[in-house]
Structure formats: C-alpha cells, structure tokens
Design an enzyme around this catalytic site. Structure first.
Site, mmCIF file in Angstrom:
data_model
loop_
_atom_site.group_PDB
_atom_site.id
_atom_site.type_symbol
_atom_site.label_atom_id
_atom_site.label_comp_id
_atom_site.label_asym_id
_atom_site.label_seq_id
_atom_site.Cartn_x
_atom_site.Cartn_y
_atom_site.Cartn_z
ATOM 1 N N ASP A 94 2.719 -1.819 -1.557
ATOM 2 C CA ASP A 94 2.905 -2.014 -0.119
ATOM 3 C C ASP A 94 3.218 -0.712 0.601
ATOM 4 O OD1 ASP A 94 3.301 -3.152 2.360
ATOM 5 O OD2 ASP A 94 5.357 -3.754 1.945
ATOM 6 N N ASP A 112 -1.969 -0.363 6.017
ATOM 7 C CA ASP A 112 -0.983 -1.163 5.288
ATOM 8 C C ASP A 112 -1.650 -1.912 4.130
ATOM 9 O OD1 ASP A 112 1.097 -2.711 4.414
ATOM 10 O OD2 ASP A 112 1.282 -3.910 6.233
#
Length: 430
Positions: free
Chosen positions: A112, A303
């Site tokens: 992440d 992201d």
C-alpha cells in the site's frame, strides 16, 4: 489506501473488495462485430480476459526482490479452494511476504503506497482477521519491545477504513526482515488486536509504503535512500517489490513525471501521499480535453492499495461517454445495480471471440503517458465486463486516485529524493 480524515488516531481509506462488489443481470442482447484496424484500439481475445486458476509455470517475478501476488490469485498460496466469482472484481489487491521478530514470523501484507503504517495481527486479538492461526506472537520474539520507539508517537493506534472496517492495537518495535540480507532492528509497526469489518481471507495486515515518518520507506531510508519500485502482476503471475539500487537499475527504461505538492485543500497531512500532475485522458487516440484544473483542484495520487481508479465527476463523465461511444457496437449489460456498486459501465461479451477495446491513455506531466491495455481498462467476466474507473463520491477523499488495476504489469518506480515517479511496460516479465 488513502487516508480518509484527520484525527489523533491514524485514519485511511481502504478501497478493498467491499467497494468493488457489483452485479449485472445479462439482457441477452446479441453481440455485434467490431470494426478492425482502427488506431487506438486493441483487438483482444475475450478468453484472455477471463481469470486464470493456475499459477503460470513461466511466472518469474520476485527473483530480484520481494515476490508480489494477487490476493485471490493461484500464485498467492493462500487463495480459497473456490475462488470468488470474477464478476465481483475482488482481485487486484496485492500481497507481499515479510517477517517480524527473532526468530522470524512470516505474514502476508497488502502492498500500500496510500498509507504509511505497517501493521499485522497479533496474538490475543479480541476480534481477529479471517486467518486466526497467523498472528504475531510477541512473547516468542527475543527482540520485541512494547510501544513506540519513535519519539512523539503514542503507543496505541486506531485505523478506520472507508468500508467501516477498523483496526486497533498498540505499536511495537522488533526486527523487520524483508529479505535474508535486509534485516532492520527496532522497526516500529502496529500490533493489531481488534478488528471490525471484513479484510478478506489471506490478509495479515498492511505494508505501508507512503512518505510518512512511520512508513517502511522512511524507516529503511538509511540503506535504500527512499527509492523503491514494483510490478503488480496478473493473477497467474508473480511480481516483485524492489528497494534501493535494485529499483534504480530499472530507471533508464522508464518515463518519469515529477512528484508535486498536494493542493492543500483536503484537510489531511498531504505530505504522506505521492502526488503527480494528471493533465488529461485519451480514449481511442482522442483527447478528452479535460481542463487540467479539474485534476489540479483535487490533486492526483498514485496508490497501490486502491483497486479502481477514482476520477472527479466531470472527468469520469467525459471518460464514460467517450468509452461508451467507442464500444457502441457491443451491448451493455442490462440490469439493476445494488448498493455498494461503483462500476456502472458494463458490457456483455458472451459469444464474442475477439473484442476491439479502445486504448485509454493517462497523460501525466513531463510527457509521461501511461497506456492502458484491455487488462488495465476492464474488470469482471465476459457477461459483465466493466470499465474499471469510477467517480469520487460523498464521504471519501476527493483526490483523483490512480489505482492498482490501472498499474497492472507496469514497472512503477518511486524516487523520493529525485522527486519523481517512473512508469514502464512489461515490468513483471523482466
């Protein structure tokens, strides 16, 4: 996973499988042929869009770094015996194996870049993740210490996700092992003890790769100088996460765009995110001519923890209209949508051997154009094949978010000292 709202606790947004659930009821409209030989389109065998249930014997990624696998893919080693229906789009969440403690205890964490906290489930959890036999046992590690080992950071943490899932626990410090040669003592991570919601099977926590003080990137900066890259693989392949010089060695073949400051209007600590300039989008070689101010006002982040790319409503409406026009010869899936559905432009390709799919290009600053082939454009199965973009919606971050589906099989390099991000094709095959 982008942070949702500010607090003394850590809050960040997880676009996980809950946000991807969508249903289509096929109308039975016949499928028409598409015009061949048109610039800006890919002639794609529909069979190649179907999910694969065996790990490819040619899967190579990870040989030079940490292996990356899709959460429900056959290469993950933790996929359920009956994989979830591809119509729900639960893939494109990516896991890496890391270890904590002495002796090492191994865990599968979500990769992440939209958050900075690394955490894993710990023993004596009150409400545990779906795999209760995998947890960090601090009493079994000779190098563990309770609480924060970084000044001015509280000992406890709480994280709340966009789908209302939460993770609570305390910080701990222990040895982090990325690879046998990459061992870091006194690494601070979250020791999760209380979960609410559904993080999904096969997940033990999150590897935070944002720019914040507690991120893995920041805590390993003395060796890797805040440089890393990854390739997010297709479900039957293995990608890799590279740090430092291994990542830098790929830079000559990449197109770079500058890291920029956030718009300063979100109310969040924007210094944790990777902001870039998204200038426009093309569909089938035709620019949409979206004013760059549409993206600049919200800011655009890269992201890996968000699955579906989210665009400002004005930009998404333009993209959707152009894509529907380019796909006009194929029937839309004619059905009702359910609460939680975010993908709203879906096609029935049943009975079609080859589909002509328009290429989508993301135009970033400094001429870094990222071309999206059919794997990065679509999500779902043949009877419900959906455009893998969505608009922002009330209650979430207003950022434009370039998600993991659109990064599939690309090399993405983060060079924080150089203030740039690079993109390149065929990263998982190298």
């Amino acid at each position: 996973m982008a942070i949702l709202c500010p607090s003394t606790a850590i809050y960040h947004l997880l676009f996980s499988s809950l946000l991807l659930f969508f249903s289509c009821y096929v109308s039975g409209i016949p499928v028409y042929g598409a015009e061949e030989g048109k610039d800006g389109f890919h002639s794609t065998p529909v069979s190649s869009l179907l999910p694969k249930n065996k790990c490819s014997t040619s899967a190579r990624g990870g040989s030079q770094g940490l292996p990356i696998t899709q959460k429900y893919g056959p290469c993950s080693g933790s996929a359920p015996s009956q994989p979830p229906s591809p119509q729900f789009g639960e893939n494109n969440i990516f896991l890496v194996d890391v270890a904590f403690g002495t002796p090492p205890q191994k865990f599968k964490l979500i990769l992440d870049t939209g958050s900075s906290i690394t955490w894993t489930q710990c023993k004596a959890c009150v409400n545990c993740l779906q795999d209760p036999n995998r947890y960090f046992d601090s009493s079994a590690s000779s190098t563990y210490s309770f609480g924060s080992c970084i000044p001015a950071v509280e000992d406890n943490y709480t994280m709340t996700y966009n789908d209302k899932s939460t993770s609570e626990g305390n910080y701990g410090c222990d040895t982090l092992i990325l690879e046998p040669s990459d061992v870091y003592p006194k690494f601070q991570f979250g020791c999760d003890r209380n979960n609410k919601g559904d993080f999904g099977s096969g997940v033990d926590g999150v590897l935070g790769l944002g720019q914040g003080q507690l991120s893995t990137v920041s805590q390993t900066a003395s060796k890797f100088n805040k440089v890393f890259s990854y390739c997010l693989p297709e479900e039957d392949s293995i990608g890799s996460l590279l740090f430092g010089e291994k990542a830098t060695s790929q830079s000559s073949s990449l197109k770079f765009t500058s890291l920029v400051n956030g718009p300063g209007t979100s109310g969040l600590d924007e210094s944790e995110y990777y902001f870039v300039k998204l200038l426009d989008i093309s569909v089938g070689n035709k620019r949409l001519n979206i004013p760059s101010s549409v993206f600049a006002s919200s800011g655009t982040i890269i992201d890996s923890g968000t699955v579906i790319t989210r665009l400002p409503q004005r930009a998404y409406s333009a993209l959707k209209a152009a894509f529907k026009k380019a796909m006009a010869k194929y029937p839309l899936s004619n059905g009702r949508r359910k609460k939680g559905d975010i993908l709203d432009t879906c096609y029935n390709l049943t009975g079609t051997k080859d589909a002509l799919v328009p290429e989508i290009v993301l135009h970033f600053g400094e001429g870094a154009d990222v071309r999206l082939n059919e794997k990065r454009v679509f999500s779902g199965n043949t009877s419900c094949r959906c455009l893998a973009f969505a608009g922002t919606f009330a209650g979430t971050s207003k950022f434009t978010i370039i998600g993991s589906t659109q990064q599939l099989s690309l090399t993405v390099l983060y060079d924080i000292p150089g203030r740039r991000i690079g993109f390149g094709d065929n990263g998982c095959s190298k």
